[in-house]
Enzyme design. Structure first.
Site: not given
Length: 154
Positions: A78-80
């Site tokens: 989950q890069f966000t």
């Protein structure tokens, strides 16, 4: 590294209408990785995740860990989690690790979780994923390895 931990009664990840990872009771992990992450962050967070006492014992107290329970992990990249919303209306993801590094460290993190004996299922790195969960509690914890590693050094 940042990890959002959600205690779940079940969770799954679907890609292109196919379930690619699913668990029953355990933990859903949303995993974010930044450029400065390495082996120390991976080891610190993996141990914290599997040993954190967030499952109830027979008296209803949060005294049991994932390892005590024998539960599973569904780990989702989950890069966000490194979205910076301080300026403007669109998040900046400059602090997130480049995909090549992030994938390598994400896979290493999952290996470390497995080294403790945890069953680990995953989504597909970089894919558009639909995540479904039944939050148990609800219990949701945010861990940031940089805070944990700093504490170890103090």
């Amino acid at each position: 590294m940042r990890v959002v931990i959600q205690r779940v009664s079940k969770a799954s990840v679907t890609v292109d209408d196919q379930i690619v990872g699913a668990i029953d009771q355990g933990l859903l992990l949303l995993v974010g990785i930044t450029e400065n992450d390495g082996e120390e962050e991976i080891q610190t967070l993996a141990e914290k995740v599997v040993r954190m006492r967030i499952f109830e014992d027979e008296k209803g107290k949060m005294n049991r860990s994932l390892l005590d329970l024998g539960g599973a992990i569904l780990s989702v990249s989950q890069f966000t989690l490194y979205g910076d919303c301080r300026k403007g209306r669109r998040p900046s993801f400059m602090a997130a690790a480049r995909p090549e590094l992030a994938n390598l460290l994400y896979e290493r993190f999952n290996e470390q979780l497995r080294s403790y004996g945890a069953e680990v299922k995953t989504g597909i790195f970089g894919a558009m994923m639909d995540v479904s969960l039944h939050n148990d509690g609800p219990v949701t914890i945010l861990l940031d390895s940089h805070d944990l590693v700093k504490k170890k050094l103090s």
